[in-house]
Design an enzyme around this catalytic site. Structure first.
Site, PDB file in Angstrom:
ATOM      1  N   ASP A 192       0.919  -1.259  -0.128  1.00 52.05           N
ATOM      2  CA  ASP A 192       0.072  -0.102   0.042  1.00 52.05           C
ATOM      3  C   ASP A 192       0.795   1.048   0.031  1.00 52.05           C
ATOM      4  O   ASP A 192       0.348   2.380  -0.024  1.00 52.05           O
ATOM      5  CB  ASP A 192      -1.125  -0.045   1.091  1.00 52.05           C
ATOM      6  CG  ASP A 192      -0.543  -0.371   2.440  1.00 52.05           C
ATOM      7  OD1 ASP A 192       0.859  -0.087   2.556  1.00 52.05           O
ATOM      8  OD2 ASP A 192      -1.061  -0.090   3.441  1.00 52.05           O
ATOM      9  N   SER A 193       2.089   1.062  -0.009  1.00 49.59           N
ATOM     10  CA  SER A 193       3.207   2.338  -0.306  1.00 49.59           C
ATOM     11  C   SER A 193       2.929   2.720  -1.712  1.00 49.59           C
ATOM     12  O   SER A 193       3.094   4.052  -2.015  1.00 49.59           O
ATOM     13  CB  SER A 193       4.483   1.744  -0.088  1.00 49.59           C
ATOM     14  OG  SER A 193       4.879   0.603  -0.938  1.00 49.59           O
ATOM     15  N   GLU A 231       9.680  -3.788  10.271  1.00 45.68           N
ATOM     16  CA  GLU A 231       9.896  -2.563   9.813  1.00 45.68           C
ATOM     17  C   GLU A 231      10.100  -1.609  10.863  1.00 45.68           C
ATOM     18  O   GLU A 231       9.615  -1.504  11.972  1.00 45.68           O
ATOM     19  CB  GLU A 231       8.567  -1.902   8.898  1.00 45.68           C
ATOM     20  CG  GLU A 231       9.030  -0.483   8.586  1.00 45.68           C
ATOM     21  CD  GLU A 231       7.978  -0.081   7.452  1.00 45.68           C
ATOM     22  OE1 GLU A 231       7.137  -1.092   6.949  1.00 45.68           O
ATOM     23  OE2 GLU A 231       8.025   1.008   6.851  1.00 45.68           O
TER      24      GLU A 231
HETATM   25  O1  KIV Z   1       3.401  -0.930   1.519  1.00 47.30           O
HETATM   26  C1  KIV Z   1       4.912  -1.463   1.576  1.00 47.30           C
HETATM   27  O2  KIV Z   1       5.520  -1.085   0.607  1.00 47.30           O
HETATM   28  C2  KIV Z   1       5.142  -2.074   2.883  1.00 47.30           C
HETATM   29  C3  KIV Z   1       6.616  -2.262   2.728  1.00 47.30           C
HETATM   30  C4  KIV Z   1       7.366  -1.101   2.989  1.00 47.30           C
HETATM   31  C5  KIV Z   1       7.027  -3.551   3.728  1.00 47.30           C
HETATM   32  O3  KIV Z   1       4.510  -2.608   3.633  1.00 47.30           O
END
Ligand code: KIV
Length: 267
Positions: free
Chosen positions: A43-44, A182
């Site tokens: 969701d990044s 994280e």
């Molecule tokens: O949404 C994402 O890209 C993530 C990673 C940073 C682990 O959760």
């Protein structure tokens, strides 16, 4: 293509696991060609693709749309799709339906959700019970940014350290096959990785996790914010802006299109 069993085998053989995020056909194609073991449609994407300030506004339909595109570029790689904020926090029926949509409509092989509270453990168990593989995510979980009061490293205090360690053990017992860690101190990443049989994938969690994940745009130098844990392997922002700028200049100057770019009626 890897599967839930081969990831466990990599951990047993102490072979590091590479996870990268990807969000569409080209990024899926590139990370697969680069040799990643596993792709995360994270969701990044809210921040690096859709331009939001955080990940909270990303919807299930957004992830499905991007996961499908990613699959078209990476048809031979295990894909994990993120469950967005509030898609696994309500009743378990809705949680299971949402997880199933990521598999059936998004073409993902597994789902990821954040947190280790009792209700998150219940959500993991419910999804695993539907035969859907689950990746869990602990530490600086970005969907908790308001609850944490910002993007702060978690697990520095003794009480937080022990709480995250206990949650990691419960996540393994609930049936998750992998755990993303994280924004935690390296000592905690090491301890969890030693105590759990399932592989841990770190992002800002030190050197001793069983694998590492970074965001595609961070690796390539294309994101607005760069955290301490990021290593930029390229600065594509500069290269892209420069290439696009050359096109602008050449059109303005009448230098593009040149002779070799035009069609003639006769040769
Ligand atoms: O949404 C994402 O890209 C993530 C990673 C940073 C682990 O959760």
């Amino acid at each position: 293509m890897h599967n839930v069993k081969t990831f466990q085998r990599l951990k047993r053989k102490a072979e590091k696991i590479v996870m990268m995020t990807a969000y569409d056909y080209p990024s899926g194609k590139y990370v697969q060609a680069a040799g990643t073991d596993i792709i995360l449609v994270g969701d990044s994407l809210g921040m690096v693709v859709l331009g939001y300030e955080d990940t909270l506004k990303v919807t299930l339909d957004d992830i499905i749309h991007h996961a499908k595109a990613c699959r078209r570029g990476a048809n031979d790689t295990f894909i994990v799709a993120d469950m967005p904020f509030m898609t696994y926090h309500l009743d378990l029926e809705t949680t299971k339906k949402n997880a199933a949509r990521l598999i059936l409509e998004g073409d993902a092989n597994a789902v990821k959700l954040e947190g280790g509270s009792d209700s998150r453990i219940a959500a993991i168990k419910a999804i695993v019970d539907c035969e859907i593989p689950v990746v869990a995510h602990l530490g600086l979980t970005p969907q908790s940014v308001y609850a944490f009061g910002g993007y702060r490293v978690q697990g520095k205090k003794e009480s937080e350290f022990n709480k995250i360690l206990e949650q990691a053990k419960k996540i393994e017992a609930a049936g998750a096959f992998m755990l993303v860690l994280e924004g935690i101190p390296e000592e905690l990443g090491k301890k969890i990785s030693e105590e759990l049989k399932i592989p841990t994938i770190g992002i800002g969690a030190g050197r001793f996790c069983d694998g590492q994940v970074l965001v595609y745009h961070d690796i390539l130098g294309m994101s607005d914010l760069v955290a301490k844990f990021v290593k930029q392997y390229e600065n594509l922002s500069e290269k892209i802006t420069s290439a696009l700028g050359q096109f602008c200049n050449e059109v303005k100057a009448g230098d593009f299109p040149a002779e070799e770019h035009i069609y003639n009626r006769k040769k």
